[in-house]
Design a protein around this motif. Sequence first.
Motif, PDB file in Angstrom:
ATOM      1  N   GLY A  23       0.789  -1.227   0.000  1.00 16.40           N
ATOM      2  CA  GLY A  23       0.000   0.000   0.000  1.00 16.40           C
ATOM      3  C   GLY A  23       0.818   1.272   0.000  1.00 16.40           C
ATOM      4  N   LYS A  24       2.136   1.151  -0.145  1.00 15.60           N
ATOM      5  CA  LYS A  24       2.993   2.332  -0.113  1.00 15.60           C
ATOM      6  C   LYS A  24       3.689   2.470  -1.479  1.00 15.60           C
ATOM      7  N   SER A  25       4.964   2.146  -1.571  1.00 15.85           N
ATOM      8  CA  SER A  25       5.659   2.317  -2.855  1.00 15.85           C
ATOM      9  C   SER A  25       5.040   1.470  -3.971  1.00 15.85           C
ATOM     10  N   ILE A  26       4.465   0.326  -3.625  1.00 18.12           N
ATOM     11  CA  ILE A  26       3.897  -0.562  -4.647  1.00 18.12           C
ATOM     12  C   ILE A  26       2.571  -0.019  -5.175  1.00 18.12           C
ATOM     13  N   ALA A  27       1.954   0.917  -4.450  1.00 20.11           N
ATOM     14  CA  ALA A  27       0.755   1.634  -4.911  1.00 20.11           C
ATOM     15  C   ALA A  27      -0.441   0.719  -5.111  1.00 20.11           C
ATOM     16  N   SER A  28      -0.533  -0.318  -4.303  1.00 18.85           N
ATOM     17  CA  SER A  28      -1.640  -1.253  -4.416  1.00 18.85           C
ATOM     18  C   SER A  28      -2.231  -1.471  -3.032  1.00 18.85           C
ATOM     19  N   PRO A  55      -8.959 -10.188  -6.821  1.00 15.85           N
ATOM     20  CA  PRO A  55      -7.947 -10.643  -7.772  1.00 15.85           C
ATOM     21  C   PRO A  55      -7.316  -9.526  -8.588  1.00 15.85           C
ATOM     22  N   ILE A  56      -8.090  -8.483  -8.918  1.00 18.92           N
ATOM     23  CA  ILE A  56      -7.527  -7.391  -9.707  1.00 18.92           C
ATOM     24  C   ILE A  56      -6.427  -6.673  -8.932  1.00 18.92           C
ATOM     25  N   ASN A  57      -6.573  -6.551  -7.604  1.00 16.79           N
ATOM     26  CA  ASN A  57      -5.532  -5.921  -6.779  1.00 16.79           C
ATOM     27  C   ASN A  57      -4.287  -6.788  -6.690  1.00 16.79           C
ATOM     28  N   VAL A  58      -4.480  -8.092  -6.561  1.00 17.63           N
ATOM     29  CA  VAL A  58      -3.343  -9.012  -6.498  1.00 17.63           C
ATOM     30  C   VAL A  58      -2.564  -8.956  -7.810  1.00 17.63           C
ATOM     31  N   ALA A  59      -3.299  -8.949  -8.908  1.00 15.80           N
ATOM     32  CA  ALA A  59      -2.652  -8.902 -10.221  1.00 15.80           C
ATOM     33  C   ALA A  59      -1.899  -7.594 -10.420  1.00 15.80           C
ATOM     34  N   PHE A  60      -2.443  -6.484  -9.904  1.00 13.83           N
ATOM     35  CA  PHE A  60      -1.736  -5.207 -10.053  1.00 13.83           C
ATOM     36  C   PHE A  60      -0.464  -5.175  -9.210  1.00 13.83           C
ATOM     37  N   SER A  61      -0.513  -5.706  -7.983  1.00 16.05           N
ATOM     38  CA  SER A  61       0.698  -5.797  -7.164  1.00 16.05           C
ATOM     39  C   SER A  61       1.768  -6.602  -7.891  1.00 16.05           C
ATOM     40  N   HIS A  62       1.367  -7.703  -8.485  1.00 17.57           N
ATOM     41  CA  HIS A  62       2.285  -8.554  -9.253  1.00 17.57           C
ATOM     42  C   HIS A  62       2.872  -7.768 -10.420  1.00 17.57           C
ATOM     43  N   TYR A  63       2.025  -7.013 -11.099  1.00 14.45           N
ATOM     44  CA  TYR A  63       2.453  -6.227 -12.260  1.00 14.45           C
ATOM     45  C   TYR A  63       3.499  -5.179 -11.861  1.00 14.45           C
ATOM     46  N   VAL A  64       3.264  -4.495 -10.736  1.00 15.25           N
ATOM     47  CA  VAL A  64       4.223  -3.496 -10.274  1.00 15.25           C
ATOM     48  C   VAL A  64       5.549  -4.151  -9.921  1.00 15.25           C
ATOM     49  N   PHE A  65       5.505  -5.285  -9.233  1.00 14.25           N
ATOM     50  CA  PHE A  65       6.741  -5.988  -8.880  1.00 14.25           C
ATOM     51  C   PHE A  65       7.540  -6.354 -10.124  1.00 14.25           C
ATOM     52  N   LYS A  66       6.861  -6.795 -11.155  1.00 15.42           N
ATOM     53  CA  LYS A  66       7.561  -7.181 -12.388  1.00 15.42           C
ATOM     54  C   LYS A  66       8.192  -5.979 -13.077  1.00 15.42           C
ATOM     55  N   ASN A  67       7.726  -4.772 -12.727  1.00 18.69           N
ATOM     56  CA  ASN A  67       8.252  -3.555 -13.356  1.00 18.69           C
ATOM     57  C   ASN A  67       9.148  -2.732 -12.432  1.00 18.69           C
TER      58      ASN A  67
END
Length: 372
Positions: A229-234, A264-276
């Motif tokens: 919820g901080k730098s990951i923005a999710s 699930p959309i929040n989990v997927a976005f956290s994953h997306y940010v980590f990959k980037n």
Amino acid sequence: MQETLNELKNKNNFRSLKRFKHENKFVIFNNQKLLNFASNDYLGIASDGILQNEFLNTHKNLALSSSSSRSLSGGYDEFFVFEEYLEKIYQKKALLFNSGYTLNYSCLSALATLKNILFIADKKVHASIIDGIKNANFKRYKHNDLNDLKNLLIKYHKDYEKIVILSEAMFSMDADFANIDGLIKLKKEFKNVMLYIDEAHSIGSLGEKGLGLCKNFSNDIDFIVLTFGKSIASVGAVILCNEISKDFFINKARGLIYSTALAPINVAFSHYVFKNLDKFDEKRRHLKNLSLYFNENLKKYNVIGISYIKMIIIGDNDKCDEISQNLLQKGFYVPSIKTPTVALKDTGLRLSLNASMDYNDIDNLIKALNEI
């Protein structure tokens, strides 16, 4: 209840909820546009419409609710895919939770059910950690004082089967850092000691490729907590641990068992940010430079925090609010941090810098502070 509320008001310690509109690095409050120094969006990803649109364009038909706990029917594929991704990076098992607070409270409460266990917590760990151990056997060591910690370990290590040292990697108020090397050395000196370190404020913005301060020590740290919820923005959090601990938390962490799982959309976005995360090196460099620039140029006040979190120590609740209100009138949202969040001597103004800001923003804030 009213008597309690009146007492809080008399001490100038009464909290109320504020209504904001958000516009990139600004908030709109009472029709006034304010530069926001109260957000934990350290990399500016939460206000990055380009990244969010890229995600939405490539991730279609994701559920907006899990509609169940994971232990029932809420176990969507996105959870397992993200956990497996994190496990490859950190070489530990991963288990997702709804928030950092829920994770710390639930996991530590679960560990506290074990027989003959002692927790030793840094004096300035987050409230979620204290709430998780408050009904357990626990001691506190002076903030970042490894000698005090060692003395406690010497005194108690023979009395307990396990001792768990609790710390943050980067502390949320003082914005200083745990001596991770020193903690690991102590763990190795006392064979029944385990380490539990919370990376809430460091993940994303610190460490190689933004993967946190514990990543290179993951073999020596038993429990690593990352929050989103901080730098990951999710939203959400994960605990990294061994397989036995993961199974234990699945069966004993009540916040996991009895809560509707993350969408699930929040989990997927956290994953997306980590990959980037490796793409944000320039943002991290800019944030580091802004942080140094702020400390070098603000001379009037006592500032602690060498990184992007700053605490301007005031030591008086009324004075904190007075300065905060003055800054509000000048176009800056800088909240006061008072007791019981911090001790009275540590009350002050907490500023969070983010990579969307520029040097002109910092200059304007310093000018406003110097005028108060």
